[in-house]
Design a protein around this motif. Structure first.
Motif, PDB file in Angstrom:
ATOM      1  N   LEU A   1       1.028  -1.264   0.073  1.00 36.59           N
ATOM      2  CA  LEU A   1      -0.199  -0.021   0.136  1.00 36.59           C
ATOM      3  C   LEU A   1       1.057   1.290  -0.072  1.00 36.59           C
ATOM      4  CD1 LEU A   1      -2.908   1.152   0.117  1.00 36.59           C
ATOM      5  CD2 LEU A   1      -2.597   0.970   2.597  1.00 36.59           C
ATOM      6  N   LEU A   2       1.927   1.289   0.847  1.00 40.62           N
ATOM      7  CA  LEU A   2       2.806   2.390   0.816  1.00 40.62           C
ATOM      8  C   LEU A   2       3.545   2.706  -0.460  1.00 40.62           C
ATOM      9  CD1 LEU A   2       4.238   4.737   2.481  1.00 40.62           C
ATOM     10  CD2 LEU A   2       5.819   2.976   3.447  1.00 40.62           C
ATOM     11  N   THR A   3       4.204   1.501  -1.020  1.00 40.31           N
ATOM     12  CA  THR A   3       4.968   1.343  -2.285  1.00 40.31           C
ATOM     13  C   THR A   3       3.990   1.873  -3.563  1.00 40.31           C
ATOM     14  OG1 THR A   3       6.240  -0.365  -1.534  1.00 40.31           O
ATOM     15  CG2 THR A   3       6.183   0.165  -3.672  1.00 40.31           C
ATOM     16  N   GLY A   4       2.568   1.474  -3.243  1.00 42.30           N
ATOM     17  CA  GLY A   4       1.795   1.946  -4.370  1.00 42.30           C
ATOM     18  C   GLY A   4       1.354   3.354  -4.188  1.00 42.30           C
ATOM     19  N   TRP A   5       1.339   3.890  -3.076  1.00 42.45           N
ATOM     20  CA  TRP A   5       0.850   5.183  -2.717  1.00 42.45           C
ATOM     21  C   TRP A   5       2.146   6.169  -3.300  1.00 42.45           C
ATOM     22  CZ3 TRP A   5       3.068   9.083   0.479  1.00 42.45           C
ATOM     23  CH2 TRP A   5       2.400  10.204   0.587  1.00 42.45           C
ATOM     24  N   LEU A   6       3.261   5.776  -2.757  1.00 40.69           N
ATOM     25  CA  LEU A   6       4.562   6.755  -3.113  1.00 40.69           C
ATOM     26  C   LEU A   6       4.694   6.559  -4.651  1.00 40.69           C
ATOM     27  CD1 LEU A   6       7.205   5.330  -0.335  1.00 40.69           C
ATOM     28  CD2 LEU A   6       5.932   7.682  -0.798  1.00 40.69           C
ATOM     29  N   PHE A   7       4.540   5.301  -5.431  1.00 44.36           N
ATOM     30  CA  PHE A   7       4.831   5.154  -6.861  1.00 44.36           C
ATOM     31  C   PHE A   7       3.678   6.239  -7.405  1.00 44.36           C
ATOM     32  CE2 PHE A   7       3.228   3.278 -10.848  1.00 44.36           C
ATOM     33  CZ  PHE A   7       4.578   3.449 -11.425  1.00 44.36           C
ATOM     34  N   THR A   8       2.618   5.837  -7.242  1.00 47.22           N
ATOM     35  CA  THR A   8       1.553   6.907  -7.806  1.00 47.22           C
ATOM     36  C   THR A   8       1.639   8.526  -7.496  1.00 47.22           C
ATOM     37  OG1 THR A   8       0.130   6.479  -6.017  1.00 47.22           O
ATOM     38  CG2 THR A   8      -0.308   5.206  -7.827  1.00 47.22           C
ATOM     39  N   ARG A   9       2.173   8.771  -6.225  1.00 46.44           N
ATOM     40  CA  ARG A   9       2.305  10.148  -5.902  1.00 46.44           C
ATOM     41  C   ARG A   9       3.575  10.596  -6.898  1.00 46.44           C
ATOM     42  NH1 ARG A   9       1.946  13.782  -2.037  1.00 46.44           N
ATOM     43  NH2 ARG A   9       3.682  15.186  -1.587  1.00 46.44           N
ATOM     44  N   LEU A  10       4.825   9.761  -7.190  1.00 45.79           N
ATOM     45  CA  LEU A  10       5.687  10.380  -8.036  1.00 45.79           C
ATOM     46  C   LEU A  10       5.107  10.575  -9.435  1.00 45.79           C
ATOM     47  CD1 LEU A  10       8.664  10.735  -8.733  1.00 45.79           C
ATOM     48  CD2 LEU A  10       8.802   8.247  -8.951  1.00 45.79           C
ATOM     49  N   VAL A  11       4.506   9.453  -9.801  1.00 36.44           N
ATOM     50  CA  VAL A  11       4.034   9.525 -11.404  1.00 36.44           C
ATOM     51  C   VAL A  11       2.877  10.601 -11.447  1.00 36.44           C
ATOM     52  CG1 VAL A  11       2.712   8.255 -13.171  1.00 36.44           C
ATOM     53  CG2 VAL A  11       4.588   7.130 -11.822  1.00 36.44           C
ATOM     54  N   PHE A  12       1.976  10.516 -10.684  1.00 37.39           N
ATOM     55  CA  PHE A  12       0.788  11.612 -10.762  1.00 37.39           C
ATOM     56  C   PHE A  12       1.263  13.084 -10.584  1.00 37.39           C
ATOM     57  CE2 PHE A  12      -1.416   7.574 -11.063  1.00 37.39           C
ATOM     58  CZ  PHE A  12      -2.591   7.920 -11.881  1.00 37.39           C
ATOM     59  N   THR A  13       2.355  13.135  -9.743  1.00 36.51           N
ATOM     60  CA  THR A  13       2.884  14.697  -9.641  1.00 36.51           C
ATOM     61  C   THR A  13       3.442  15.083 -10.687  1.00 36.51           C
ATOM     62  OG1 THR A  13       3.183  14.208  -7.315  1.00 36.51           O
ATOM     63  CG2 THR A  13       4.569  16.103  -8.371  1.00 36.51           C
ATOM     64  N   ARG A  14       4.284  14.168 -11.375  1.00 35.18           N
ATOM     65  CA  ARG A  14       4.885  14.595 -12.787  1.00 35.18           C
ATOM     66  C   ARG A  14       3.722  14.753 -13.914  1.00 35.18           C
ATOM     67  NH1 ARG A  14      10.156  13.590 -13.574  1.00 35.18           N
ATOM     68  NH2 ARG A  14       9.670  15.095 -15.391  1.00 35.18           N
ATOM     69  N   LEU A  15       2.630  13.920 -13.844  1.00 31.33           N
ATOM     70  CA  LEU A  15       1.679  14.087 -14.963  1.00 31.33           C
ATOM     71  C   LEU A  15       0.761  15.412 -14.596  1.00 31.33           C
ATOM     72  CD1 LEU A  15       0.182  10.376 -15.066  1.00 31.33           C
ATOM     73  CD2 LEU A  15       1.828  11.452 -16.633  1.00 31.33           C
ATOM     74  N   SER A  16       0.552  15.895 -13.420  1.00 29.49           N
ATOM     75  CA  SER A  16      -0.127  17.050 -12.943  1.00 29.49           C
ATOM     76  C   SER A  16       0.787  18.395 -13.547  1.00 29.49           C
ATOM     77  CB  SER A  16      -0.418  16.990 -11.452  1.00 29.49           C
ATOM     78  OG  SER A  16      -0.941  16.140 -10.907  1.00 29.49           O
ATOM     79  N   GLU A  17       2.193  18.260 -13.379  1.00 30.38           N
ATOM     80  CA  GLU A  17       3.065  19.208 -13.881  1.00 30.38           C
ATOM     81  C   GLU A  17       3.030  19.129 -15.223  1.00 30.38           C
ATOM     82  OE1 GLU A  17       6.662  18.082 -12.538  1.00 30.38           O
ATOM     83  OE2 GLU A  17       6.517  18.869 -10.628  1.00 30.38           O
ATOM     84  N   PHE A  18       2.962  17.971 -16.132  1.00 32.49           N
ATOM     85  CA  PHE A  18       2.662  18.034 -17.494  1.00 32.49           C
ATOM     86  C   PHE A  18       1.332  18.511 -17.767  1.00 32.49           C
ATOM     87  CE2 PHE A  18       5.547  14.186 -18.227  1.00 32.49           C
ATOM     88  CZ  PHE A  18       6.740  14.888 -17.785  1.00 32.49           C
ATOM     89  N   ALA A  19       0.222  18.317 -17.095  1.00 35.41           N
ATOM     90  CA  ALA A  19      -1.084  18.793 -17.421  1.00 35.41           C
ATOM     91  C   ALA A  19      -1.159  20.335 -17.340  1.00 35.41           C
ATOM     92  CB  ALA A  19      -2.151  18.175 -16.527  1.00 35.41           C
ATOM     93  N   GLY A  20      -0.507  20.753 -16.203  1.00 30.67           N
ATOM     94  CA  GLY A  20      -0.535  22.143 -16.060  1.00 30.67           C
ATOM     95  C   GLY A  20       0.115  23.051 -17.101  1.00 30.67           C
ATOM     96  N   THR A  21       1.411  22.358 -17.491  1.00 29.34           N
ATOM     97  CA  THR A  21       2.026  23.168 -18.725  1.00 29.34           C
ATOM     98  C   THR A  21       1.110  23.096 -19.824  1.00 29.34           C
ATOM     99  OG1 THR A  21       3.898  22.395 -17.572  1.00 29.34           O
ATOM    100  CG2 THR A  21       4.317  23.225 -19.835  1.00 29.34           C
TER     101      THR A  21
END
Length: 456
Positions: A175-195
């Motif tokens: 659960l922790l690994t999945g959360w950290l992984f998705t946080r990493l990926v979706f944070t970058r995707l959010s940056e891409f989406a904002g740009t």
């Protein structure tokens, strides 16, 4: 309920749950195999020891009879508690003759194989679980040999607790690994989406953020930035082209209107009308030539014609073009030289010929008399380079990047014959071949280079 449904519709939630389920399932399978293997191994070892001991006691009976068997059991009894060993020998009627069990189990038939049951020990009168095997001796006596299964049951319970604890830890970690992984990926995707939203709003200068890690997301961001650079360049060229079309075609169209209107002047002679018609036709030819060149540039930029790519021998192509332009160059007192070799490339032969022709015409326009224009073939990394160099005055360094822009000419006396689209077409053909157009001053002269990817 609606909030729960929205949570499950969220990609991050689904990804975390999928990671948790898959990791937990894999851990459960591994731990289950460990438990099953350990249990089977202990059970197999116990059965092997009991079977061997039972066979040994039966052999003792055959060699020394009942008395010898009794002595053998009595010798084993003092150390039986250390080994959790259990023995019971009865006569044919079930009367106990020797052993550390109180009585023969009523539901067990001698020789019926491996059994698990509960019996009372003779030394402490405790009811204990045992795993045992039995035989019926030739004289009718019954012999049972087994092992106290209490320790094994305690081990099973301890192993199950360990498996459960490991499974709970694996669940939490997944659960922790999945959360950290998705946080990493979706944070970058959010940056891409904002740009991307800023770019959609019209800010074409924005680029995808890079973190310098060199990971796959950085590689995707770099690719997107290269694409955005190209899009910005194309849009800038489109704006320049649109403005230039409006500017460059206004004059010939105005002159064309004047020529047409003058034809209705009754005071003009037939000869004057013929002159006006000829000049109007020249204006129309100029407009058509500009529009034709713009169409060729647009088609090349869009990659139209890539399906017509074929192996092109550049040395042969250069020879054909040089043969065509040599008489014109000779009339101007200019020599054409060809240097170097290169491998065959995949390309559009007519467009490559057009690009080389444009470079030669541009070089001949500025090359001084009694000088040479050098055409060079070379290879650089994944590219095959085709260069044309003159010995003219060159170009101011600050103007070099502008050479490939449409409708750009550095000749202040630009005429109808020079609309500033020749090098723009060369650049478009280079991009069509997954390459680039470059220009540099060589002191003396200007060297224009077409880079062609060998495997576009």
């Amino acid at each position: 309920m609606d909030n729960l449904r929205l949570s499950f519709n969220n990609s991050r939630t689904r990804l975390v749950l999928a990671s948790m389920v898959l990791s937990t399932l894999l851990t459960a399978i591994v731990l289950g195999l460990v438990y099953f293997t350990a249990n089977r191994s202990i059970e197999g070892e116990t059965r092997s020891v009991v079977s061997a001991e039972l066979t040994g006691l039966a052999d003792e009976y055959e060699r020394r009879g009942l008395f010898g068997l009794l002595q053998a059991i009595e010798r084993r009894i003092p150390t039986a508690s250390e080994r959790d060993a259990l023995y019971l020998l009865t006569d044919r009627f079930g009367v106990k003759l020797a052993g550390n069990l109180k009585h023969w189990p009523a539901d067990v038939t001698a020789g019926s194989g491996w059994v698990d049951l509960e019996l009372r020990r003779a030394d402490n009168d405790q009811l204990v679980p045992i795993s045992a095997a039995s035989v019926r001796l030739p004289g009718g006596e019954r012999l049972l040999v087994g092992r106290d299964a209490l320790a094994r049951q305690q081990f099973d319970r301890a192993l199950l607790r360990a498996v459960g604890l490991a499974l709970a830890i694996a669940l939490a970690l997944s659960l922790l690994t999945g959360w950290l992984f998705t946080r990493l990926v979706f944070t970058r995707l959010s940056e891409f989406a904002g740009t991307a939203e800023n770019i959609v709003s019209g800010d074409l200068s924005r680029r995808m953020p890079l973190r310098g890690t060199g990971d796959e997301l950085d590689q995707v961001a770099g690719t997107l930035n290269s694409m955005l650079d190209r899009i910005e360049e194309l849009i800038s060229n489109l704006r320049t082209t649109s403005n230039s079309i409006a500017h460059d075609l206004r004059s010939p169209l105005s002159r064309l209107r004047q020529r047409v209107e003058s034809l209705s002047d009754p005071s003009k002679s037939d000869l004057d009308r013929e002159v006006d018609v000829a000049r109007a036709a020249a204006e129309i030819d100029h407009v058509l030539r500009v529009l034709g060149q713009l169409t060729e540039i647009s088609r090349a930029e869009a990659g139209v014609g890539r399906e017509q790519f074929e192996p092109v021998d550049l040395q042969q192509l250069i020879g054909d073009v040089v043969e065509l332009y040599e008489p014109v160059a000779a009339d101007q007192g200019i020599a054409l030289e060809v240097v170097g070799t290169a491998h065959t490339v995949q390309g559009h032969r007519p467009l490559l010929s057009q690009a080389l022709s444009n470079l030669l015409e541009n070089a001949m326009r500025y090359a001084p008399e009694k000088t040479a224009i050098t055409i060079t073939l070379s290879e650089s990394g994944p590219y095959t380079c085709l260069s044309v160099r003159d010995r003219g005055p060159g170009v101011p360094e600050e103007d070099l990047p502008r050479l490939q822009a449409p409708f750009v000419t550095l000749d202040p006396a630009r005429t109808e014959r020079n609309s500033g689209l020749g090098l723009a077409l060369v650049a478009a053909i280079s991009h069509m071949h997954q390459g680039a157009f470059e220009a540099r001053n060589c002191d003396p002269g200007l060297e224009a280079t077409i880079k062609l990817a060998r495997k576009p």
